[in-house]
Design an enzyme around this catalytic site. Structure first.
Site, PDB file in Angstrom:
ATOM      1  N   ILE A  63     -36.120  14.908  31.682  1.00  0.00           N
ATOM      2  CA  ILE A  63     -35.482  16.217  31.855  1.00  0.00           C
ATOM      3  C   ILE A  63     -35.116  16.786  30.483  1.00  0.00           C
ATOM      4  O   ILE A  63     -33.962  16.744  30.062  1.00  0.00           O
ATOM      5  CB  ILE A  63     -34.226  16.113  32.763  1.00  0.00           C
ATOM      6  CG1 ILE A  63     -34.535  15.371  34.055  1.00  0.00           C
ATOM      7  CG2 ILE A  63     -33.679  17.510  33.059  1.00  0.00           C
ATOM      8  CD1 ILE A  63     -33.327  15.181  34.975  1.00  0.00           C
ATOM      9  N   PRO A  64     -36.103  17.297  29.750  1.00  0.00           N
ATOM     10  CA  PRO A  64     -35.794  17.877  28.442  1.00  0.00           C
ATOM     11  C   PRO A  64     -34.991  19.176  28.558  1.00  0.00           C
ATOM     12  O   PRO A  64     -35.227  19.977  29.467  1.00  0.00           O
ATOM     13  CB  PRO A  64     -37.175  18.135  27.821  1.00  0.00           C
ATOM     14  CG  PRO A  64     -38.129  18.156  28.956  1.00  0.00           C
ATOM     15  CD  PRO A  64     -37.534  17.323  30.043  1.00  0.00           C
ATOM     16  N   HIS A  65     -34.050  19.331  27.650  1.00  0.00           N
ATOM     17  CA  HIS A  65     -33.206  20.531  27.614  1.00  0.00           C
ATOM     18  C   HIS A  65     -32.701  20.700  26.184  1.00  0.00           C
ATOM     19  O   HIS A  65     -32.808  19.787  25.375  1.00  0.00           O
ATOM     20  CB  HIS A  65     -32.045  20.414  28.604  1.00  0.00           C
ATOM     21  CG  HIS A  65     -31.257  19.152  28.445  1.00  0.00           C
ATOM     22  ND1 HIS A  65     -31.722  17.924  28.875  1.00  0.00           N
ATOM     23  CD2 HIS A  65     -30.055  18.918  27.891  1.00  0.00           C
ATOM     24  CE1 HIS A  65     -30.819  16.996  28.599  1.00  0.00           C
ATOM     25  NE2 HIS A  65     -29.799  17.568  27.995  1.00  0.00           N
ATOM     26  N   GLY A  66     -32.175  21.854  25.887  1.00  0.00           N
ATOM     27  CA  GLY A  66     -31.749  22.164  24.531  1.00  0.00           C
ATOM     28  C   GLY A  66     -30.421  21.543  24.147  1.00  0.00           C
ATOM     29  O   GLY A  66     -29.672  21.043  24.987  1.00  0.00           O
TER      30      GLY A  66
ATOM     31  N   ARG B  45     -33.115  17.931  20.641  1.00  0.00           N
ATOM     32  CA  ARG B  45     -32.368  17.101  21.600  1.00  0.00           C
ATOM     33  C   ARG B  45     -33.081  15.767  21.790  1.00  0.00           C
ATOM     34  O   ARG B  45     -32.455  14.705  21.829  1.00  0.00           O
ATOM     35  CB  ARG B  45     -32.233  17.837  22.933  1.00  0.00           C
ATOM     36  CG  ARG B  45     -31.955  16.978  24.147  1.00  0.00           C
ATOM     37  CD  ARG B  45     -30.542  16.507  24.310  1.00  0.00           C
ATOM     38  NE  ARG B  45     -29.642  17.619  24.476  1.00  0.00           N
ATOM     39  CZ  ARG B  45     -28.351  17.567  24.187  1.00  0.00           C
ATOM     40  NH1 ARG B  45     -27.818  16.451  23.730  1.00  0.00           N
ATOM     41  NH2 ARG B  45     -27.576  18.602  24.352  1.00  0.00           N
TER      42      ARG B  45
END
Length: 144
Positions: free
Chosen positions: A60-63, A46
């Site tokens: 805000i890291p997310h998949g 991502r």
């Protein structure tokens, strides 16, 4: 299992780069049982597509969408980086929040977290919170 708990908060994180910071946030989600180990590479993927740096010292890291099968339950991880981590923005990220949202709740969780940080002093409040419980209280109560 709660979305946020003290075992998913690191008060004094240190990372050489954004990829290490994302791996740390992802590992907290894995260790807490919210996601499988396959989720973390999707968080890194991502980041390659679009930066998860939101500005104002927050990332805000997310998949990716393809990461959904690896999510067991909705969860957040929070890492404070007193020295900051370069996410390619105009300033370093001091707070990195890993997100895994089960079902269709991804945008809602992302929006709720982002809304907390619309307050000017939000990053400062998180960075100055004396304990992990105080950090969690900021998120659970919003910024009142």
């Amino acid at each position: 299992m709660s979305i946020l708990s003290e075992n998913k908060v690191i008060m004094h994180g240190a990372a050489n780069d954004k990829y290490e910071a994302i791996q740390m946030a992802g590992k907290l989600l894995v260790d807490a049982g919210h996601v499988t180990e396959e989720y973390v590479p999707k968080m890194l993927e991502r980041e390659e597509v679009v930066s998860t740096y939101m500005g104002g010292g927050l990332a805000i890291p997310h998949g990716t969408k393809e990461a959904r099968p690896f999510i067991k339950s909705t969860g957040l991880s929070i890492i404070r980086f007193p020295d900051g981590v370069d996410f390619g923005g105009d300033e370093p990220a001091f707070v990195v929040i890993g997100i895994a949202a089960a079902g269709d709740g991804h945008m809602e969780v992302l929006t709720n977290v982002a809304m907390i940080f619309t307050e000017d002093d939000a990053i400062e409040r998180v960075m100055n919170a004396p304990t992990a419980a105080d950090v969690i209280a900021i998120f659970e109560g919003g910024l009142e």
